[in-house]
Design a protein around this motif. Sequence first.
Motif, PDB file in Angstrom:
ATOM      1  N   LEU A  26       1.219 -23.552  12.440  1.00 56.13           N
ATOM      2  CA  LEU A  26       0.825 -24.492  12.150  1.00 56.13           C
ATOM      3  C   LEU A  26       1.737 -25.553  13.408  1.00 56.13           C
ATOM      4  O   LEU A  26       2.842 -25.660  12.554  1.00 56.13           O
ATOM      5  CB  LEU A  26       0.384 -25.393  11.406  1.00 56.13           C
ATOM      6  CG  LEU A  26      -0.753 -26.581  10.662  1.00 56.13           C
ATOM      7  CD1 LEU A  26      -1.919 -26.343  11.354  1.00 56.13           C
ATOM      8  CD2 LEU A  26      -0.732 -27.096   9.935  1.00 56.13           C
ATOM      9  N   LYS A  27       1.233 -26.487  14.182  1.00 52.37           N
ATOM     10  CA  LYS A  27       2.936 -27.420  14.398  1.00 52.37           C
ATOM     11  C   LYS A  27       2.399 -28.428  14.289  1.00 52.37           C
ATOM     12  O   LYS A  27       2.086 -29.036  13.965  1.00 52.37           O
ATOM     13  CB  LYS A  27       1.958 -27.103  16.349  1.00 52.37           C
ATOM     14  CG  LYS A  27       2.748 -25.856  16.777  1.00 52.37           C
ATOM     15  CD  LYS A  27       1.764 -26.533  18.745  1.00 52.37           C
ATOM     16  CE  LYS A  27       1.018 -25.225  19.195  1.00 52.37           C
ATOM     17  NZ  LYS A  27       0.129 -25.082  19.761  1.00 52.37           N
ATOM     18  N   LEU A  28       4.188 -28.883  13.774  1.00 52.51           N
ATOM     19  CA  LEU A  28       4.347 -29.732  13.293  1.00 52.51           C
ATOM     20  C   LEU A  28       4.735 -30.695  13.986  1.00 52.51           C
ATOM     21  O   LEU A  28       5.912 -30.597  14.338  1.00 52.51           O
ATOM     22  CB  LEU A  28       4.423 -29.876  11.544  1.00 52.51           C
ATOM     23  CG  LEU A  28       3.768 -28.345  10.577  1.00 52.51           C
ATOM     24  CD1 LEU A  28       4.586 -28.702   9.533  1.00 52.51           C
ATOM     25  CD2 LEU A  28       2.633 -29.803  10.532  1.00 52.51           C
ATOM     26  N   VAL A  53       3.281 -24.109   5.080  1.00 53.33           N
ATOM     27  CA  VAL A  53       2.108 -25.026   5.492  1.00 53.33           C
ATOM     28  C   VAL A  53       1.081 -24.159   3.979  1.00 53.33           C
ATOM     29  O   VAL A  53       0.900 -23.548   4.097  1.00 53.33           O
ATOM     30  CB  VAL A  53       1.186 -25.582   6.007  1.00 53.33           C
ATOM     31  CG1 VAL A  53       0.183 -26.124   5.576  1.00 53.33           C
ATOM     32  CG2 VAL A  53       1.974 -25.819   7.026  1.00 53.33           C
ATOM     33  N   GLU A  54       0.682 -24.532   2.925  1.00 45.55           N
ATOM     34  CA  GLU A  54      -0.164 -24.106   2.120  1.00 45.55           C
ATOM     35  C   GLU A  54      -1.443 -24.274   1.443  1.00 45.55           C
ATOM     36  O   GLU A  54      -1.857 -25.915   1.662  1.00 45.55           O
ATOM     37  CB  GLU A  54       0.348 -24.223   0.295  1.00 45.55           C
ATOM     38  CG  GLU A  54      -0.522 -23.353  -0.997  1.00 45.55           C
ATOM     39  CD  GLU A  54       0.403 -23.764  -1.714  1.00 45.55           C
ATOM     40  OE1 GLU A  54      -1.212 -23.441  -2.737  1.00 45.55           O
ATOM     41  OE2 GLU A  54       1.470 -23.200  -2.155  1.00 45.55           O
ATOM     42  N   VAL A  55      -2.765 -23.388   2.387  1.00 46.93           N
ATOM     43  CA  VAL A  55      -4.328 -23.494   2.457  1.00 46.93           C
ATOM     44  C   VAL A  55      -5.101 -23.320   0.913  1.00 46.93           C
ATOM     45  O   VAL A  55      -4.617 -21.771   1.127  1.00 46.93           O
ATOM     46  CB  VAL A  55      -4.529 -22.858   3.708  1.00 46.93           C
ATOM     47  CG1 VAL A  55      -5.722 -23.338   3.979  1.00 46.93           C
ATOM     48  CG2 VAL A  55      -3.977 -23.364   4.783  1.00 46.93           C
ATOM     49  N   ASN A  56      -5.560 -23.706   0.740  1.00 44.55           N
ATOM     50  CA  ASN A  56      -6.477 -23.351  -0.851  1.00 44.55           C
ATOM     51  C   ASN A  56      -7.666 -23.222  -0.592  1.00 44.55           C
ATOM     52  O   ASN A  56      -8.460 -23.614  -0.047  1.00 44.55           O
ATOM     53  CB  ASN A  56      -6.080 -24.475  -1.596  1.00 44.55           C
ATOM     54  CG  ASN A  56      -7.064 -24.279  -2.840  1.00 44.55           C
ATOM     55  OD1 ASN A  56      -7.302 -23.105  -3.387  1.00 44.55           O
ATOM     56  ND2 ASN A  56      -6.764 -25.533  -3.733  1.00 44.55           N
ATOM     57  N   SER A 103      -8.036 -30.044   9.574  1.00 45.59           N
ATOM     58  CA  SER A 103      -8.552 -30.744   8.903  1.00 45.59           C
ATOM     59  C   SER A 103      -8.961 -31.145   7.565  1.00 45.59           C
ATOM     60  O   SER A 103      -8.307 -32.517   6.912  1.00 45.59           O
ATOM     61  CB  SER A 103      -9.852 -31.417   9.852  1.00 45.59           C
ATOM     62  OG  SER A 103     -10.977 -30.547   8.922  1.00 45.59           O
ATOM     63  N   ALA A 104      -8.570 -30.032   6.740  1.00 46.33           N
ATOM     64  CA  ALA A 104      -8.871 -29.939   5.362  1.00 46.33           C
ATOM     65  C   ALA A 104      -7.078 -30.642   5.180  1.00 46.33           C
ATOM     66  O   ALA A 104      -6.770 -29.971   3.574  1.00 46.33           O
ATOM     67  CB  ALA A 104      -9.044 -28.996   4.690  1.00 46.33           C
ATOM     68  N   ILE A 105      -5.867 -30.069   6.222  1.00 44.15           N
ATOM     69  CA  ILE A 105      -4.582 -30.262   5.706  1.00 44.15           C
ATOM     70  C   ILE A 105      -4.550 -31.136   5.769  1.00 44.15           C
ATOM     71  O   ILE A 105      -3.934 -31.757   6.523  1.00 44.15           O
ATOM     72  CB  ILE A 105      -3.824 -29.386   6.286  1.00 44.15           C
ATOM     73  CG1 ILE A 105      -4.087 -28.205   6.398  1.00 44.15           C
ATOM     74  CG2 ILE A 105      -2.603 -29.093   6.280  1.00 44.15           C
ATOM     75  CD1 ILE A 105      -3.627 -26.477   7.098  1.00 44.15           C
ATOM     76  N   GLN A 106      -3.693 -31.965   4.709  1.00 44.01           N
ATOM     77  CA  GLN A 106      -3.189 -33.560   4.288  1.00 44.01           C
ATOM     78  C   GLN A 106      -1.641 -33.319   4.152  1.00 44.01           C
ATOM     79  O   GLN A 106      -1.437 -32.048   2.994  1.00 44.01           O
ATOM     80  CB  GLN A 106      -3.527 -33.809   3.147  1.00 44.01           C
ATOM     81  CG  GLN A 106      -5.290 -34.293   2.959  1.00 44.01           C
ATOM     82  CD  GLN A 106      -5.955 -35.317   4.394  1.00 44.01           C
ATOM     83  OE1 GLN A 106      -5.207 -36.004   4.745  1.00 44.01           O
ATOM     84  NE2 GLN A 106      -6.586 -34.202   5.385  1.00 44.01           N
ATOM     85  N   LEU A 107      -0.514 -33.470   4.947  1.00 47.57           N
ATOM     86  CA  LEU A 107       0.532 -33.772   5.053  1.00 47.57           C
ATOM     87  C   LEU A 107       1.471 -35.007   5.276  1.00 47.57           C
ATOM     88  O   LEU A 107       0.748 -35.588   5.202  1.00 47.57           O
ATOM     89  CB  LEU A 107       1.436 -32.100   6.126  1.00 47.57           C
ATOM     90  CG  LEU A 107       1.346 -31.222   6.044  1.00 47.57           C
ATOM     91  CD1 LEU A 107       2.013 -30.347   7.236  1.00 47.57           C
ATOM     92  CD2 LEU A 107       1.277 -30.205   4.343  1.00 47.57           C
ATOM     93  N   ILE A 148       0.141 -33.382  11.599  1.00 53.95           N
ATOM     94  CA  ILE A 148      -0.224 -32.128  12.744  1.00 53.95           C
ATOM     95  C   ILE A 148      -0.516 -32.212  13.660  1.00 53.95           C
ATOM     96  O   ILE A 148      -1.189 -33.327  14.564  1.00 53.95           O
ATOM     97  CB  ILE A 148      -1.347 -31.707  11.518  1.00 53.95           C
ATOM     98  CG1 ILE A 148      -0.636 -31.443  10.096  1.00 53.95           C
ATOM     99  CG2 ILE A 148      -2.287 -31.021  12.478  1.00 53.95           C
ATOM    100  CD1 ILE A 148      -1.720 -31.327   9.112  1.00 53.95           C
ATOM    101  N   LEU A 149      -0.162 -31.338  14.960  1.00 48.31           N
ATOM    102  CA  LEU A 149      -0.371 -31.553  16.272  1.00 48.31           C
ATOM    103  C   LEU A 149      -0.907 -30.444  16.276  1.00 48.31           C
ATOM    104  O   LEU A 149      -2.117 -30.258  18.222  1.00 48.31           O
ATOM    105  CB  LEU A 149       1.130 -31.011  16.720  1.00 48.31           C
ATOM    106  CG  LEU A 149       2.560 -32.138  17.034  1.00 48.31           C
ATOM    107  CD1 LEU A 149       3.161 -31.552  18.220  1.00 48.31           C
ATOM    108  CD2 LEU A 149       2.272 -33.572  17.037  1.00 48.31           C
TER     109      LEU A 149
END
Length: 187
Positions: free
Chosen positions: A127-129, A140-143, A156-160, A165-166
Amino acid sequence: MKQHEIVGYNRANLGKTESKALRIEGNVPCVLYGGKTQVHFYSPAILFRTLLTTPDAYEVTLNIEGDEYKAILQDAQFHPVNDQILHADFLEIVEGKDIKVEVPIRFSGISPGVQQGGKLIQKMRKLKLSGPYTKIPDYVEVNISNLELGKTVKVSAIQLEGVEILDSTALPIATIEIPRSMRGKTA
């Protein structure tokens, strides 16, 4: 971010012929940019093994003839036939300045769709940050614990916190594919 150190030596001559001679000796021509000045240097190729063989993002301490710089590996170029590293670009980490980096994606949880016989298909590996290097996570952890058969988890489900997030929010990260043997049963 994980830590790694590379020892380098300033390059006196730049150009194709000198770069080729360095590669024959087992060295990698490199450039450090993003700071006050560009630094052209070379380093033994063996020191790049850890950086290039793992998906993890590293904060690299460059020790170039006594001068230390904090940087990240921005790009590496490889020979098309024998996969020898040809060149490396480093981006200097400057306080107060955001960096752009790719961070690996890891999954947590057990998907009910996989337990029912589906197959987890990973669409994105990194993931580009963008953000301050102190806020960039190791991964990045994805559940995926609520991913059913035929369902997809998107960016869109990832919140940091503290980083941007690019990648497009519509991009799929992973999906649970319905096996061919089950397709007739679910329809």
